[in-house]
Scaffold this motif. Structure first.
Motif, short mmCIF file in Angstrom:
data_model
loop_
_atom_site.label_atom_id
_atom_site.label_comp_id
_atom_site.label_asym_id
_atom_site.label_seq_id
_atom_site.Cartn_x
_atom_site.Cartn_y
_atom_site.Cartn_z
N GLN A 135 1.60 -5.76 -82.18
CA GLN A 135 1.08 -5.42 -83.50
C GLN A 135 1.19 -3.92 -83.74
N PRO A 136 1.47 -3.51 -85.00
CA PRO A 136 1.59 -2.07 -85.28
C PRO A 136 0.32 -1.32 -84.90
N LEU A 137 0.50 -0.15 -84.31
CA LEU A 137 -0.65 0.66 -83.92
C LEU A 137 -1.09 1.59 -85.03
N GLY A 138 -0.14 2.06 -85.85
CA GLY A 138 -0.50 2.95 -86.95
C GLY A 138 -1.38 4.09 -86.47
N THR A 139 -2.55 4.22 -87.08
CA THR A 139 -3.50 5.26 -86.68
C THR A 139 -4.69 4.68 -85.90
N LYS A 140 -4.53 3.47 -85.37
CA LYS A 140 -5.60 2.84 -84.61
C LYS A 140 -5.78 3.54 -83.26
N PRO A 141 -6.98 3.47 -82.67
CA PRO A 141 -7.18 4.00 -81.30
C PRO A 141 -6.26 3.26 -80.33
N LEU A 142 -5.71 3.99 -79.38
CA LEU A 142 -4.81 3.38 -78.41
C LEU A 142 -4.97 4.06 -77.05
N ILE A 143 -4.44 3.41 -76.03
CA ILE A 143 -4.44 3.96 -74.67
C ILE A 143 -3.03 3.84 -74.12
N THR A 144 -2.55 4.88 -73.47
CA THR A 144 -1.21 4.88 -72.88
C THR A 144 -1.31 4.68 -71.38
N LYS A 145 -0.51 3.76 -70.86
CA LYS A 145 -0.45 3.50 -69.42
C LYS A 145 1.00 3.29 -69.03
N ASP A 146 1.45 4.07 -68.03
CA ASP A 146 2.84 3.98 -67.55
C ASP A 146 3.84 4.13 -68.71
N LYS A 147 3.55 5.08 -69.61
CA LYS A 147 4.40 5.42 -70.75
C LYS A 147 4.48 4.32 -71.80
N GLU A 148 3.60 3.32 -71.72
CA GLU A 148 3.54 2.27 -72.73
C GLU A 148 2.21 2.36 -73.46
N ASN A 149 2.23 2.05 -74.77
CA ASN A 149 1.03 2.15 -75.59
C ASN A 149 0.40 0.78 -75.80
N TYR A 150 -0.92 0.75 -75.76
CA TYR A 150 -1.66 -0.50 -75.94
C TYR A 150 -2.82 -0.28 -76.91
N CYS A 151 -3.07 -1.27 -77.77
CA CYS A 151 -4.29 -1.22 -78.56
C CYS A 151 -5.47 -1.44 -77.60
N LEU A 152 -6.65 -1.03 -78.01
CA LEU A 152 -7.80 -1.10 -77.10
C LEU A 152 -8.12 -2.52 -76.62
N PRO A 153 -8.12 -3.54 -77.52
CA PRO A 153 -8.42 -4.90 -77.02
C PRO A 153 -7.43 -5.37 -75.94
N CYS A 154 -6.13 -5.10 -76.14
CA CYS A 154 -5.14 -5.54 -75.16
C CYS A 154 -5.26 -4.76 -73.86
N PHE A 155 -5.52 -3.47 -73.96
CA PHE A 155 -5.67 -2.68 -72.74
C PHE A 155 -6.87 -3.17 -71.93
N GLU A 156 -7.96 -3.47 -72.62
CA GLU A 156 -9.14 -3.95 -71.91
C GLU A 156 -8.87 -5.28 -71.20
N GLN A 158 -5.95 -6.39 -70.18
CA GLN A 158 -4.93 -6.27 -69.16
C GLN A 158 -5.34 -5.39 -67.97
N PHE A 159 -6.02 -4.28 -68.25
CA PHE A 159 -6.17 -3.27 -67.20
C PHE A 159 -7.58 -2.76 -66.96
N ALA A 160 -8.44 -2.82 -67.95
CA ALA A 160 -9.72 -2.11 -67.82
C ALA A 160 -10.60 -2.75 -66.74
N HIS A 161 -11.34 -1.90 -66.02
CA HIS A 161 -12.32 -2.37 -65.04
C HIS A 161 -13.58 -2.82 -65.76
N ARG A 162 -14.25 -3.79 -65.19
CA ARG A 162 -15.53 -4.23 -65.72
C ARG A 162 -16.64 -3.84 -64.75
N CYS A 163 -17.72 -3.38 -65.33
CA CYS A 163 -18.84 -2.90 -64.53
C CYS A 163 -19.40 -4.03 -63.67
N TYR A 164 -19.63 -3.74 -62.39
CA TYR A 164 -20.16 -4.74 -61.45
C TYR A 164 -21.55 -5.21 -61.88
N SER A 165 -22.28 -4.33 -62.59
CA SER A 165 -23.64 -4.66 -62.98
C SER A 165 -23.71 -5.44 -64.28
#
Length: 279
Positions: A135-156, A158-165
């Motif tokens: 999906q187009p990122l436009g001016t939405k918040p994004l995170i870059t990992k390994d030179k690839e861009n992800y929207c926040l929901p997809c990054f979370e 695919q990659f984000a850690h979840r708090c053990y608590s």
């Protein structure tokens, strides 16, 4: 143009049977009009006669035949063009010389098309998309990992850690404890719930405790000073018959001489050096 006007307003020659041009209700023969009012062509510097098409751009004028790309000489009449340092170029030549290339597809970003700039690189709007959902990122918040861009929901996802608590995604700096990620605000003492990030703590049964809570709940008390014996107070302590002492507290009850590494005697709850114990 022919009319009932009799004389040229400038040269006063008869206009009968001749072409002329009106300006502010005055009639001029073609020669006088061109010499007085015609714009000079930016390309050939010659007047643009009244019977020629005058093409203008930003206050400058060209003959129709002179309105060409400065590099490839193709006509720009009724075609898109771009200007660089007051020089006119067709879109192809302008792109070759000055346009950015898309970081993703490496193709030229044509003048007039929307360009996205991110981290010093340029992208086609259609190429600036989330690597996962496309999906187009436009001016939405994004995170870059390994030179690839992800929207926040997809990054979370695919990659984000979840708090053990709390099991929620850790989006900022967290804490690692027993190889598990924690939010800073979730990493608290199991006793008093005080945040432990940046503080000294002690682990017991896989749970973290602040020093005060651990001492109150689990630490053995020194037989002499009655204070808790913890590793934070020093790594060495003395143990004898289910009693413990801080190393600095293990002294003769009567003369206060240190008994560490020395022989000693016991009398009820007291420990004594040989000299005091034999007296």
């Amino acid at each position: 143009m022919t009319s009932n006007h009799t004389d040229c307003h400038y040269c006063l020659q008869s206009l009968r049977g001749r072409k002329y041009t009106l300006r502010e209700e005055n009639a001029y023969c073609v020669a006088c009009y061109d010499s007085l009012f015609a714009n000079a062509c930016e390309e050939c510097k010659q007047p643009i006669e009244c019977d020629s098409k005058d093409l203008s751009y930003k206050g400058c004028h060209w003959h129709e035949r002179c309105f060409r790309c400065a590099k490839c000489s193709r006509s720009l009449v009724e075609k898109p063009f771009a200007a660089k340092d007051e020089v006119l170029l067709c879109t192809e030549c302008y792109s070759d010389e000055y346009s950015s290339r898309c970081f993703h597809c490496q193709r030229t970003i044509m003048p007039g098309s929307r360009k996205m700039d991110f981290q010093g690189s340029s992208w086609h709007e259609s190429c600036f998309v989330c690597q996962h959902c496309r999906q187009p990122l436009g001016t939405k918040p994004l995170i870059t990992k390994d030179k690839e861009n992800y929207c926040l929901p997809c990054f979370e996802k695919q990659f984000a850690h979840r708090c053990y608590s709390c099991r929620k995604v850790i989006t900022s700096e967290g804490v690692s404890y027993h190889d598990q990620p924690w939010h800073k605000e979730c990493f608290v003492c199991a006793g008093c719930q005080t945040q432990l990030c940046g503080q000294r703590f002690i682990s017991k049964d896989d749970s973290p405790y602040c020093v005060d809570c651990f001492s109150k709940l689990y630490a053995k008390k020194c037989a002499a000073c009655k204070k808790p014996i913890t590793a934070l107070g020093g790594p060495k302590f003395i143990s004898f018959e289910e009693r413990q002492w801080h190393e600095e507290c293990f002294c003769c009850r009567k003369c206060s001489a240190s008994l560490v590494g020395q022989g000693f005697l016991t009398r009820q709850e007291d420990v004594l050096c040989h000299k005091c114990g034999s007296a």
